[in-house]
Write a protein that holds these residues in place. Structure first.
Motif, PDB file in Angstrom:
ATOM      1  N   ASN A  75     -53.826  36.294 -27.266  1.00 48.45           N
ATOM      2  CA  ASN A  75     -54.836  37.342 -27.070  1.00 48.45           C
ATOM      3  C   ASN A  75     -55.644  37.036 -25.809  1.00 48.45           C
ATOM      4  N   ILE A  76     -55.740  38.025 -24.951  1.00 49.85           N
ATOM      5  CA  ILE A  76     -56.496  37.936 -23.700  1.00 49.85           C
ATOM      6  C   ILE A  76     -56.893  39.355 -23.337  1.00 49.85           C
ATOM      7  N   SER A  77     -58.085  39.530 -22.790  1.00 51.93           N
ATOM      8  CA  SER A  77     -58.593  40.890 -22.605  1.00 51.93           C
ATOM      9  C   SER A  77     -58.073  41.596 -21.364  1.00 51.93           C
ATOM     10  N   PHE A  79     -56.364  40.293 -18.359  1.00 50.44           N
ATOM     11  CA  PHE A  79     -55.234  39.860 -17.531  1.00 50.44           C
ATOM     12  C   PHE A  79     -53.948  39.946 -18.339  1.00 50.44           C
ATOM     13  N   ASN A  80     -53.093  40.896 -17.991  1.00 50.08           N
ATOM     14  CA  ASN A  80     -51.856  41.108 -18.730  1.00 50.08           C
ATOM     15  C   ASN A  80     -50.688  41.279 -17.764  1.00 50.08           C
ATOM     16  N   PRO A  81     -50.145  40.155 -17.262  1.00 50.23           N
ATOM     17  CA  PRO A  81     -49.070  40.212 -16.274  1.00 50.23           C
ATOM     18  C   PRO A  81     -47.725  40.537 -16.913  1.00 50.23           C
ATOM     19  N   VAL A  82     -46.724  40.718 -16.062  1.00 50.09           N
ATOM     20  CA  VAL A  82     -45.344  40.915 -16.498  1.00 50.09           C
ATOM     21  C   VAL A  82     -44.499  39.803 -15.876  1.00 50.09           C
ATOM     22  N   PRO A  83     -43.722  39.021 -16.653  1.00 49.51           N
ATOM     23  CA  PRO A  83     -43.649  39.013 -18.119  1.00 49.51           C
ATOM     24  C   PRO A  83     -44.991  38.649 -18.752  1.00 49.51           C
ATOM     25  N   SER A  84     -45.102  38.929 -20.047  1.00 48.93           N
ATOM     26  CA  SER A  84     -46.358  38.698 -20.754  1.00 48.93           C
ATOM     27  C   SER A  84     -46.644  37.208 -20.904  1.00 48.93           C
ATOM     28  N   LEU A  85     -47.892  36.906 -21.239  1.00 53.90           N
ATOM     29  CA  LEU A  85     -48.281  35.513 -21.447  1.00 53.90           C
ATOM     30  C   LEU A  85     -47.616  34.928 -22.699  1.00 53.90           C
ATOM     31  N   VAL A  99     -38.049  34.467 -32.574  1.00 48.91           N
ATOM     32  CA  VAL A  99     -39.500  34.331 -32.705  1.00 48.91           C
ATOM     33  C   VAL A  99     -40.168  35.693 -32.579  1.00 48.91           C
ATOM     34  N   LEU A 100     -41.163  35.939 -33.418  1.00 50.01           N
ATOM     35  CA  LEU A 100     -41.944  37.178 -33.342  1.00 50.01           C
ATOM     36  C   LEU A 100     -43.047  36.960 -32.311  1.00 50.01           C
ATOM     37  N   SER A 101     -42.996  37.678 -31.208  1.00 46.19           N
ATOM     38  CA  SER A 101     -43.903  37.448 -30.082  1.00 46.19           C
ATOM     39  C   SER A 101     -44.804  38.654 -29.865  1.00 46.19           C
ATOM     40  N   TYR A 102     -46.121  38.400 -29.770  1.00 47.74           N
ATOM     41  CA  TYR A 102     -47.100  39.466 -29.591  1.00 47.74           C
ATOM     42  C   TYR A 102     -48.095  39.075 -28.507  1.00 47.74           C
ATOM     43  N   ASN A 103     -48.486  40.061 -27.696  1.00 45.14           N
ATOM     44  CA  ASN A 103     -49.485  39.843 -26.647  1.00 45.14           C
ATOM     45  C   ASN A 103     -50.580  40.892 -26.830  1.00 45.14           C
ATOM     46  N   LEU A 104     -51.755  40.455 -27.294  1.00 42.63           N
ATOM     47  CA  LEU A 104     -52.861  41.369 -27.568  1.00 42.63           C
ATOM     48  C   LEU A 104     -53.761  41.452 -26.341  1.00 42.63           C
ATOM     49  N   GLY A 105     -53.872  42.626 -25.741  1.00 42.10           N
ATOM     50  CA  GLY A 105     -54.699  42.806 -24.552  1.00 42.10           C
ATOM     51  C   GLY A 105     -55.781  43.838 -24.764  1.00 42.10           C
ATOM     52  N   GLY A 106     -56.866  43.710 -23.999  1.00 41.00           N
ATOM     53  CA  GLY A 106     -57.926  44.709 -24.010  1.00 41.00           C
ATOM     54  C   GLY A 106     -58.735  44.790 -25.286  1.00 41.00           C
ATOM     55  N   MET A 107     -58.680  43.759 -26.142  1.00 43.23           N
ATOM     56  CA  MET A 107     -59.346  43.834 -27.438  1.00 43.23           C
ATOM     57  C   MET A 107     -60.663  43.080 -27.474  1.00 43.23           C
ATOM     58  N   GLY A 108     -61.059  42.480 -26.346  1.00 43.19           N
ATOM     59  CA  GLY A 108     -62.380  41.881 -26.268  1.00 43.19           C
ATOM     60  C   GLY A 108     -62.498  40.539 -26.957  1.00 43.19           C
ATOM     61  N   LEU A 136     -57.385  33.067 -25.208  1.00 39.01           N
ATOM     62  CA  LEU A 136     -57.917  32.657 -23.914  1.00 39.01           C
ATOM     63  C   LEU A 136     -58.506  33.842 -23.165  1.00 39.01           C
ATOM     64  N   GLU A 137     -59.190  33.519 -22.078  1.00 44.10           N
ATOM     65  CA  GLU A 137     -59.733  34.518 -21.167  1.00 44.10           C
ATOM     66  C   GLU A 137     -59.547  34.027 -19.752  1.00 44.10           C
ATOM     67  N   SER A 138     -59.275  34.970 -18.846  1.00 44.72           N
ATOM     68  CA  SER A 138     -59.101  34.653 -17.433  1.00 44.72           C
ATOM     69  C   SER A 138     -59.971  35.618 -16.630  1.00 44.72           C
ATOM     70  N   PRO A 139     -61.267  35.337 -16.525  1.00 43.45           N
ATOM     71  CA  PRO A 139     -62.186  36.272 -15.870  1.00 43.45           C
ATOM     72  C   PRO A 139     -61.921  36.452 -14.387  1.00 43.45           C
ATOM     73  N   THR A 140     -61.189  35.507 -13.790  1.00 41.40           N
ATOM     74  CA  THR A 140     -60.898  35.609 -12.363  1.00 41.40           C
ATOM     75  C   THR A 140     -60.179  36.909 -12.026  1.00 41.40           C
ATOM     76  N   SER A 141     -59.351  37.383 -12.965  1.00 39.47           N
ATOM     77  CA  SER A 141     -58.570  38.591 -12.710  1.00 39.47           C
ATOM     78  C   SER A 141     -59.431  39.839 -12.596  1.00 39.47           C
ATOM     79  N   SER A 142     -60.632  39.790 -13.163  1.00 33.35           N
ATOM     80  CA  SER A 142     -61.487  40.978 -13.161  1.00 33.35           C
ATOM     81  C   SER A 142     -62.847  40.702 -12.522  1.00 33.35           C
ATOM     82  N   TYR A 143     -62.891  39.738 -11.593  1.00 35.24           N
ATOM     83  CA  TYR A 143     -64.142  39.437 -10.891  1.00 35.24           C
ATOM     84  C   TYR A 143     -64.576  40.662 -10.084  1.00 35.24           C
ATOM     85  N   TYR A 144     -65.804  41.118 -10.318  1.00 32.40           N
ATOM     86  CA  TYR A 144     -66.296  42.363  -9.712  1.00 32.40           C
ATOM     87  C   TYR A 144     -66.964  42.081  -8.374  1.00 32.40           C
TER      88      TYR A 144
END
Length: 377
Positions: A75-77, A79-85, A99-108, A136-144
């Motif tokens: 889960n990460i809000s 930063f959602n690259p391709v391929p996924s994390l 393996v059951l693989s899930y990438n949760l994005g934008g959920m805060g 995790l969180e990667s705020p660098t991707s959305s630095y304003y």
């Protein structure tokens, strides 16, 4: 990065940071590079460092073979690259093909507990397997880089952070496990427009992408917390507290008796430890007030905010690690994790300690500095 902001924006950020309850020694990845790397490059490197370190550590500590993992959730809000994390984990640690693989994005920031809830549901459908969660969180991707103050707040608050959690439904793992998951409760206010829009990623008038934090946030968070604790209460509180809560609710809502305040149950009768998302000083002040908690109860959350700032969904695990490093976790203790997130959501995780945690045998981010805490804010 500071050279890319206007003097006015820098002054605003400095003022916010002075009142934020955060240490001056907070690290922002990529800022040492000149010329600065792209935000995407920094974010990918940041994610790789955190994921490889955290997942590698949890596998080493538990001795679990990566091929025995049946579920992986990241889960990460923002930063959602391709391929996924989540695919990055499958590749780096060579997980099995089914393996059951899930990438949760934008959920805060509440997504860490949401990931635990998802893992719990998936484990119920599979026998004798493990679920690996990477929050995790990667705020660098959305630095304003603009001048909209409602978006500059995210620059001040969010920092890199991550935690890997391994859940098992194998009966044989009970003796070596730290905690037992008792309940997960999720509350979503997204049907209300005001709640839906109080934290949102938007483009400003100059085309800069940023995270807008509205002035309604604290009010919405209070409403979400109230709805969530109403659902959590019957699962954890003693009958006497449930009766008082129900009686005042009936008096206020059904009988319309004026002058009766809503009864806030004493959750300290149900929990020994509280891990409240370190979203900011105002958020912690509000929860402390709403739940009538003590400074001791709030210490793990406030010290996590001070040392690491807002690491989004992973902050709940930094807080639990703080309590472990302080030697507070005893066998049978009950822990309440509360996370808030955009959408707007509130999520709770309820755990019970299966053994007393000996700090001398732990390796967590607080061990080398725990004697310096708590600090006076």
């Amino acid at each position: 990065m500071s050279s890319l902001l206007s003097p006015e924006s820098l002054a605003f950020c400095a003022k916010v940071m002075e009142k934020s309850g955060v240490s001056e020694n907070i690290y922002v990845y990529g800022c040492q590079d000149f010329p600065p790397k792209s935000s995407f490059t920094c974010a990918r490197e940041e994610a790789e460092i955190v994921i490889s370190g955290a997942v590698g550590d949890v596998l080493a500590k538990t001795g679990v073979d990566p091929r025995d993992i049946g579920v992986v959730i990241v889960n990460i809000s923002t930063f959602n690259p391709v391929p996924s994390l989540s695919a990055m984990i499958v590749n780096r640690f060579k997980l099995r093909e089914d393996v059951l693989s899930y990438n949760l994005g934008g959920m805060g920031c509440s997504a860490g507990v949401i990931a635990v809830d998802l893992a719990k549901r998936l484990l119920q459908g599979r026998r004798n397997t493990y679920a690996l969660i990477m929050s995790l969180e990667s705020p660098t991707s959305s630095y304003y880089l603009g001048d909209d103050r409602s978006k500059l707040l995210s620059n001040c608050l969010f920092r890199m952070g991550g935690a890997a959690i391994l859940l098992s439904n194998r009966p044989s793992d009970r003796l070596s496990s730290k905690y037992e998951l008792k309940h997960t409760v999720r509350t979503h206010l997204g049907a209300d427009d005001r709640a839906y829009k109080c934290v949102s990623q938007e483009v400003d008038k100059d085309g800069n992408i940023g995270m807008t934090i509205s002035k309604d946030l604290m009010a919405i968070a209070g409403e979400a917390l109230k709805a969530n604790i109403t659902a959590v209460g019957p699962l954890v509180l003693p009958i006497s507290e449930q009766f008082l809560f129900l009686a005042t609710l009936v008096a206020r809502k059904v009988l319309k008796i004026k002058g009766i305040r809503a009864y806030i149950p004493d959750f300290k009768l149900a929990f020994e430890h509280f891990c409240i998302h370190a979203g900011g000083k105002a958020v912690l002040d509000e929860v402390e007030k709403k739940l009538s908690l003590t400074k001791w109860d709030m210490e793990p959350s406030r010290m996590t905010l001070y040392k690491y700032s807002n690491t989004s969904s992973s902050s709940l695990w930094y807080e639990l690690a703080y309590a472990e490093a302080k030697g507070r976790i005893k066998k049978g203790d009950r822990i309440w994790q509360i996370g808030f997130g955009s959408g707007f959501k509130c999520a709770s995780g309820v755990w019970r300690a299966l053994r007393t945690i000996n700090p001398a045998q732990e390796d967590n981010p607080w061990i080398d500095v725990i004697d310096q805490f708590p600090v006076t804010l």
